[in-house]
Design a protein around this motif. Structure first.
Motif, PDB file in Angstrom:
ATOM      1  N   LEU A  93       0.604  -1.524   0.333  1.00 10.93           N
ATOM      2  CA  LEU A  93      -0.155   0.210  -0.074  1.00 10.93           C
ATOM      3  C   LEU A  93       0.756   1.168   0.258  1.00 10.93           C
ATOM      4  O   LEU A  93       1.660   1.769   1.070  1.00 10.93           O
ATOM      5  CB  LEU A  93      -0.600   0.167   1.107  1.00 10.93           C
ATOM      6  CG  LEU A  93      -1.930  -1.093   1.628  1.00 10.93           C
ATOM      7  CD1 LEU A  93      -2.036  -0.790   3.105  1.00 10.93           C
ATOM      8  CD2 LEU A  93      -2.170  -1.493   0.300  1.00 10.93           C
ATOM      9  N   ASP A  94       0.975   1.867  -1.028  1.00  8.81           N
ATOM     10  CA  ASP A  94       1.572   3.521  -1.137  1.00  8.81           C
ATOM     11  C   ASP A  94       0.771   4.859  -1.354  1.00  8.81           C
ATOM     12  O   ASP A  94      -0.241   4.758  -2.348  1.00  8.81           O
ATOM     13  CB  ASP A  94       2.268   2.427  -2.140  1.00  8.81           C
ATOM     14  CG  ASP A  94       4.167   3.793  -2.692  1.00  8.81           C
ATOM     15  OD1 ASP A  94       3.694   4.618  -1.370  1.00  8.81           O
ATOM     16  OD2 ASP A  94       4.321   3.921  -3.329  1.00  8.81           O
ATOM     17  N   ILE A  95       0.883   5.202  -0.656  1.00  5.23           N
ATOM     18  CA  ILE A  95       0.498   6.884  -0.873  1.00  5.23           C
ATOM     19  C   ILE A  95       1.218   7.964  -0.248  1.00  5.23           C
ATOM     20  O   ILE A  95       2.327   7.839  -0.044  1.00  5.23           O
ATOM     21  CB  ILE A  95      -0.740   7.109   0.238  1.00  5.23           C
ATOM     22  CG1 ILE A  95      -1.999   7.534   0.036  1.00  5.23           C
ATOM     23  CG2 ILE A  95      -0.498   6.850   1.445  1.00  5.23           C
ATOM     24  CD1 ILE A  95      -2.667   7.578   0.778  1.00  5.23           C
ATOM     25  N   ALA A 151       3.539  13.971   1.196  1.00  7.39           N
ATOM     26  CA  ALA A 151       4.561  13.106   1.795  1.00  7.39           C
ATOM     27  C   ALA A 151       4.992  12.148   1.064  1.00  7.39           C
ATOM     28  O   ALA A 151       3.540  12.016   0.276  1.00  7.39           O
ATOM     29  CB  ALA A 151       4.059  12.876   3.892  1.00  7.39           C
ATOM     30  N   ASP A 152       5.563  10.873   1.800  1.00  4.34           N
ATOM     31  CA  ASP A 152       5.140   9.688   0.591  1.00  4.34           C
ATOM     32  C   ASP A 152       5.520   8.763   1.728  1.00  4.34           C
ATOM     33  O   ASP A 152       6.607   8.626   2.178  1.00  4.34           O
ATOM     34  CB  ASP A 152       6.028  10.008  -0.800  1.00  4.34           C
ATOM     35  CG  ASP A 152       6.501   8.555  -1.575  1.00  4.34           C
ATOM     36  OD1 ASP A 152       4.849   7.765  -1.026  1.00  4.34           O
ATOM     37  OD2 ASP A 152       7.241   8.650  -2.522  1.00  4.34           O
ATOM     38  N   THR A 153       4.543   7.920   1.647  1.00  4.52           N
ATOM     39  CA  THR A 153       4.765   6.400   2.241  1.00  4.52           C
ATOM     40  C   THR A 153       4.003   4.795   1.985  1.00  4.52           C
ATOM     41  O   THR A 153       3.099   5.295   1.193  1.00  4.52           O
ATOM     42  CB  THR A 153       5.074   6.738   4.033  1.00  4.52           C
ATOM     43  OG1 THR A 153       4.797   5.654   5.191  1.00  4.52           O
ATOM     44  CG2 THR A 153       2.991   6.704   4.167  1.00  4.52           C
ATOM     45  N   ALA A 154       4.609   3.900   2.685  1.00  2.00           N
ATOM     46  CA  ALA A 154       4.546   2.884   1.958  1.00  2.00           C
ATOM     47  C   ALA A 154       4.300   1.710   3.078  1.00  2.00           C
ATOM     48  O   ALA A 154       5.269   1.983   3.712  1.00  2.00           O
ATOM     49  CB  ALA A 154       5.198   2.171   0.220  1.00  2.00           C
ATOM     50  N   PHE A 175       8.730  -0.679   1.012  1.00  3.70           N
ATOM     51  CA  PHE A 175       8.348  -0.373   2.931  1.00  3.70           C
ATOM     52  C   PHE A 175       9.072   1.600   1.987  1.00  3.70           C
ATOM     53  O   PHE A 175      10.278   1.159   1.876  1.00  3.70           O
ATOM     54  CB  PHE A 175       8.985  -0.951   3.775  1.00  3.70           C
ATOM     55  CG  PHE A 175       8.135  -1.576   4.397  1.00  3.70           C
ATOM     56  CD1 PHE A 175       7.081  -1.605   5.713  1.00  3.70           C
ATOM     57  CD2 PHE A 175       8.069  -3.422   3.873  1.00  3.70           C
ATOM     58  CE1 PHE A 175       6.497  -2.378   6.181  1.00  3.70           C
ATOM     59  CE2 PHE A 175       7.973  -4.385   4.481  1.00  3.70           C
ATOM     60  CZ  PHE A 175       6.905  -4.118   5.848  1.00  3.70           C
ATOM     61  N   GLU A 176       8.854   2.781   2.722  1.00  3.29           N
ATOM     62  CA  GLU A 176       8.658   3.983   2.679  1.00  3.29           C
ATOM     63  C   GLU A 176       8.111   4.695   3.395  1.00  3.29           C
ATOM     64  O   GLU A 176       7.900   4.889   3.907  1.00  3.29           O
ATOM     65  CB  GLU A 176       7.916   4.173   1.321  1.00  3.29           C
ATOM     66  CG  GLU A 176       8.197   5.249   1.060  1.00  3.29           C
ATOM     67  CD  GLU A 176       8.031   5.895  -0.338  1.00  3.29           C
ATOM     68  OE1 GLU A 176       6.928   5.545  -0.510  1.00  3.29           O
ATOM     69  OE2 GLU A 176       8.531   6.875  -0.973  1.00  3.29           O
ATOM     70  N   HIS A 177       9.765   5.761   4.037  1.00  2.00           N
ATOM     71  CA  HIS A 177       9.201   6.304   4.462  1.00  2.00           C
ATOM     72  C   HIS A 177       9.459   8.074   4.481  1.00  2.00           C
ATOM     73  O   HIS A 177      10.706   7.345   3.593  1.00  2.00           O
ATOM     74  CB  HIS A 177      10.148   6.090   5.590  1.00  2.00           C
ATOM     75  CG  HIS A 177       8.726   5.551   6.841  1.00  2.00           C
ATOM     76  ND1 HIS A 177       7.672   6.016   7.606  1.00  2.00           N
ATOM     77  CD2 HIS A 177       9.435   4.610   8.118  1.00  2.00           C
ATOM     78  CE1 HIS A 177       7.481   5.663   8.755  1.00  2.00           C
ATOM     79  NE2 HIS A 177       8.400   4.276   8.997  1.00  2.00           N
TER      80      HIS A 177
END
Ligand code: MF3
Ligand code: CO
Ligand code: CO
Length: 264
Positions: A100-102, A111-114, A241-243
């Motif tokens: 899930l990436d938003i 911002a960008d996170t997954a 995974f993204e922060h």
């Protein structure tokens, strides 16, 4: 393009986006179960973005074809899909893994996170894939310090992944983020001679989306007929995974970990 350094105020504006993104991902992840469609998961995001007065920056993201932007507020990628999966009628089933990436934007900042989450019970191999990918991201964030070269961190991400028998995707990398979802610099999760030429030194006020994409098989990728979805060429499973983080005077400040911004 130069790397844009953000002020304290701008970083707090980005944390507002990160807070929204974190909570939407949590809500979507709670809804993940066998039988739900990826369109239904995107619907949760669409409603929550609207409640927060935010937009999802993937929506209408341009492609090389005019008037044919990306069609959804989130990217949802299942199993062998790595990134840019389009939400639709596909039903999740027990044993799947779903990314899930938003990228929410509010008041001119992003911002960008997954996250990748299991659907019911998954195989031990896939559990390890998710765990190692998350640990690779956490490792990278723990190493961020002003004065350090990104290449030092990228090498350690790659080592963490490869020493566990997995591979790092090369075609997609992290990025600067701020007033725009994608800014300079490129933030790779591996190091090659080519990457080294665009290496950069971490400085306070840099805001980066760090996002390792890890595959359990070969690292070659393909794009599906929909012109968006990126899959592994060998159809092995992938995790992502993204922060979004800000480099501080002595380390890094994660803007997408759910800590409340000022005034909430
Ligand atoms: N959130 C993605 C990233 O991590 C980008 C999504 S934009 C899309 O960079 F149009 F490609 F979906
Ligand atoms: Co993203
Ligand atoms: Co990103």
């Amino acid at each position: 393009m130069p790397i844009i350094i953000k002020s304290r105020h701008e970083i707090e504006m980005m944390r507002r986006c990160g807070y929204i993104g974190h909570h939407i991902l949590r809500k979507m992840a709670k809804a993940v179960r066998p039988g739900i469609t990826t369109a239904e998961l995107n619907q949760i995001a669409r409603i929550e973005l609207q409640k927060a007065g935010a937009i999802g920056l993937s929506k209408n993201y341009p492609t090389y074809k005019p008037n044919e932007g990306y069609p959804a507020e989130t990217c949802i990628s299942v199993n062998e899909e790595i990134v840019h999966g389009i939400p639709g009628p596909r039903r999740l089933k027990e044993g799947d893994v779903v990314t899930l990436d938003i990228a929410p934007a509010v008041d001119g900042y992003c911002a960008d996170t997954a996250i990748t989450v299991p659907v019911g019970t998954i195989s031990p191999e896939n559990e390890k894939l998710l765990r190692i990918t998350k640990e690779a991201l956490d490792l990278a964030l723990s190493l961020i310090k002003p004065g350090k070269l990104w290449s030092e961190i990228a090498r350690l991400i790659q080592h963490k992944v490869e020493s566990n028998g997995f591979n790092v995707v090369r075609e997609f990398v992290g990025h600067g983020v701020g007033k725009r979802m994608h800014e300079d610099p490129k933030v790779p999760n591996f190091m090659t001679a080519e990457q080294l030429r665009s290496d950069f030194k971490l400085r306070p006020g840099m805001t980066l989306a760090v996002e390792p994409m890890v595959v359990s098989g070969d690292r070659e990728v393909e794009q599906l007929e929909d012109n968006w979805t990126i899959v592994t060429a060998d159809r092995s499973f992938a995790a992502h995974f993204e922060h979004t983080v800000a480099v501080t005077e002595n380390g890094c400040d994660v803007l997408t970990d759910g800590r409340a911004p000022w005034g909430i």
